[in-house]
Design a protein around this motif. Structure first.
Motif, PDB file in Angstrom:
ATOM      1  N   GLY A 117       0.786  -1.230   0.000  1.00 30.82           N
ATOM      2  CA  GLY A 117       0.000   0.000   0.000  1.00 30.82           C
ATOM      3  C   GLY A 117       0.816   1.276   0.000  1.00 30.82           C
ATOM      4  N   ALA A 118       2.139   1.154  -0.043  1.00 32.48           N
ATOM      5  CA  ALA A 118       2.980   2.348   0.059  1.00 32.48           C
ATOM      6  C   ALA A 118       2.764   3.316  -1.097  1.00 32.48           C
ATOM      7  N   THR A 119       2.437   2.812  -2.272  1.00 28.29           N
ATOM      8  CA  THR A 119       2.271   3.683  -3.442  1.00 28.29           C
ATOM      9  C   THR A 119       0.836   4.177  -3.612  1.00 28.29           C
ATOM     10  N   TRP A 120      -0.064   3.755  -2.726  1.00 31.14           N
ATOM     11  CA  TRP A 120      -1.458   4.201  -2.795  1.00 31.14           C
ATOM     12  C   TRP A 120      -1.610   5.553  -2.109  1.00 31.14           C
ATOM     13  N   PHE A 121      -2.463   6.415  -2.682  1.00 31.07           N
ATOM     14  CA  PHE A 121      -2.777   7.700  -2.071  1.00 31.07           C
ATOM     15  C   PHE A 121      -3.976   7.570  -1.136  1.00 31.07           C
ATOM     16  N   ASP A 122      -4.932   6.747  -1.522  1.00 32.43           N
ATOM     17  CA  ASP A 122      -6.117   6.513  -0.690  1.00 32.43           C
ATOM     18  C   ASP A 122      -5.881   5.233   0.120  1.00 32.43           C
ATOM     19  N   VAL A 164      -5.318   6.484 -20.273  1.00 32.27           N
ATOM     20  CA  VAL A 164      -5.296   7.179 -18.981  1.00 32.27           C
ATOM     21  C   VAL A 164      -4.164   6.603 -18.149  1.00 32.27           C
ATOM     22  N   HIS A 165      -3.370   7.474 -17.558  1.00 32.51           N
ATOM     23  CA  HIS A 165      -2.227   7.007 -16.764  1.00 32.51           C
ATOM     24  C   HIS A 165      -1.968   7.998 -15.635  1.00 32.51           C
ATOM     25  N   SER A 166      -1.468   7.477 -14.530  1.00 29.93           N
ATOM     26  CA  SER A 166      -1.102   8.346 -13.419  1.00 29.93           C
ATOM     27  C   SER A 166       0.365   8.743 -13.521  1.00 29.93           C
ATOM     28  N   LYS A 167       0.632  10.012 -13.318  1.00 29.58           N
ATOM     29  CA  LYS A 167       2.018  10.471 -13.299  1.00 29.58           C
ATOM     30  C   LYS A 167       2.770   9.913 -12.097  1.00 29.58           C
ATOM     31  N   ASN A 168       2.026   9.403 -11.127  1.00 30.80           N
ATOM     32  CA  ASN A 168       2.639   8.861  -9.909  1.00 30.80           C
ATOM     33  C   ASN A 168       2.732   7.332  -9.925  1.00 30.80           C
ATOM     34  N   PRO A 174       5.045   6.189 -16.487  1.00 31.96           N
ATOM     35  CA  PRO A 174       4.284   6.941 -17.495  1.00 31.96           C
ATOM     36  C   PRO A 174       4.857   6.873 -18.905  1.00 31.96           C
ATOM     37  N   GLU A 175       6.138   6.567 -19.045  1.00 29.35           N
ATOM     38  CA  GLU A 175       6.716   6.470 -20.392  1.00 29.35           C
ATOM     39  C   GLU A 175       6.026   5.381 -21.225  1.00 29.35           C
ATOM     40  N   HIS A 200      -0.779   2.765  -9.316  1.00 25.03           N
ATOM     41  CA  HIS A 200      -1.059   1.979 -10.520  1.00 25.03           C
ATOM     42  C   HIS A 200      -2.547   1.705 -10.691  1.00 25.03           C
ATOM     43  N   VAL A 201      -3.240   1.431  -9.591  1.00 23.16           N
ATOM     44  CA  VAL A 201      -4.658   1.061  -9.668  1.00 23.16           C
ATOM     45  C   VAL A 201      -5.495   2.340  -9.653  1.00 23.16           C
ATOM     46  N   VAL A 202      -5.481   3.035 -10.771  1.00 22.71           N
ATOM     47  CA  VAL A 202      -6.124   4.353 -10.867  1.00 22.71           C
ATOM     48  C   VAL A 202      -7.612   4.281 -10.531  1.00 22.71           C
ATOM     49  N   THR A 203      -8.273   3.211 -10.932  1.00 19.98           N
ATOM     50  CA  THR A 203      -9.725   3.110 -10.754  1.00 19.98           C
ATOM     51  C   THR A 203     -10.140   2.870  -9.306  1.00 19.98           C
ATOM     52  N   ARG A 204      -9.175   2.681  -8.403  1.00 18.45           N
ATOM     53  CA  ARG A 204      -9.495   2.491  -6.985  1.00 18.45           C
ATOM     54  C   ARG A 204      -8.873   3.561  -6.105  1.00 18.45           C
ATOM     55  N   ASP A 205      -7.894   4.278  -6.630  1.00 13.47           N
ATOM     56  CA  ASP A 205      -7.135   5.213  -5.802  1.00 13.47           C
ATOM     57  C   ASP A 205      -7.819   6.584  -5.760  1.00 13.47           C
TER      58      ASP A 205
END
Length: 223
Positions: A117-122, A164-168, A174-175, A200-205
């Motif tokens: 979960g370290a890379t998750w914002f939510d 659609v991609h997250s810059k984070n 993102p490349e 990475h999991v944009v649809t849940r974060d």
């Protein structure tokens, strides 16, 4: 995302890919052709309700959506989210054949060296996120083969595409979206959109609603 789009008036089907949402042992038995067949099954279920279908996928789902848009009739468009062009930290010296052989001796590898979960914002959303605790090595060979199929198919994609991609995103950098975008040389319409405050999991974060709205606006436009 499916629930959100359904509230906007769209019929939605979340396809459970072969080997997913059961046990890791089922993933070991799955091949990349099983995953494309799962998409095809879902497509034909929806064809009984509508004649205009947009394929939407996250990560490997994005790979499948791009590839299958070239193999299925009457696909209206593609939304590919957090989609890789190559495997993260791709072991280029290791062929699918070698990975298959190696998997007979070592069946699993850790998902990440980071704290879960370290890379998750939510962080609350991460607590509810369900996934296999480890990656079957055998499946890596299948994913490499599937990626090769997608890369070869990119020039054949003629439908509108939203990337659609997250810059984070620290897993699929993102490349990757730039390389996919450049490969879509014959798409009738191609758009790339970046979000922030998501791993990475944009649809849940945390940025999920931004991704939902991007998909909604794209679907409305291609209609």
């Amino acid at each position: 995302m499916g629930e959100y789009l359904n509230e906007q008036g769209y019929t939605c089907l979340g396809v459970r890919l072969a080997g997913h949402a059961t046990t890791p042992e089922d993933m070991i038995r799955s091949r990349w052709t099983d995953w494309t067949a799962s998409v095809e099954d879902g497509y034909h279920l929806l064809r009984g309700m509508t004649d205009r279908i947009v394929l939407v996928g996250l990560s490997m789902g994005g790979i499948l959506s791009l590839l299958m848009s070239t193999r299925l009739d009457d696909v209206a468009g593609v939304v590919a989210i957090s989609t890789p062009y190559v495997l993260p930290n791709d072991p280029k010296d290791y062929s699918p054949e070698f990975i298959r052989f190696y998997s007979h001796f070592v069946k699993y590898m850790p998902k990440s060296t980071e704290v879960p979960g370290a890379t998750w914002f939510d962080k609350e959303a991460f607590k509810e996120h369900i996934s296999y605790p480890q990656n079957p090595i055998r499946a890596i060979a299948e994913l490499k083969l599937l990626l090769a199929e997608m890369r070869a198919a990119l020039p054949q994609v003629t439908k509108p595409v939203l990337l659609v991609h997250s810059k984070n995103d620290k897993y699929v950098l993102p490349e990757n979206v730039e390389r996919i975008y450049d490969g879509l040389v014959n798409a009738s319409d191609k758009t790339k959109a970046y979000v922030v405050e998501a791993g990475h999991v944009v649809t849940r974060d945390a940025a999920r609603h931004q991704a939902f709205e991007l998909a909604r606006d794209f679907i409305r436009r291609v209609e």
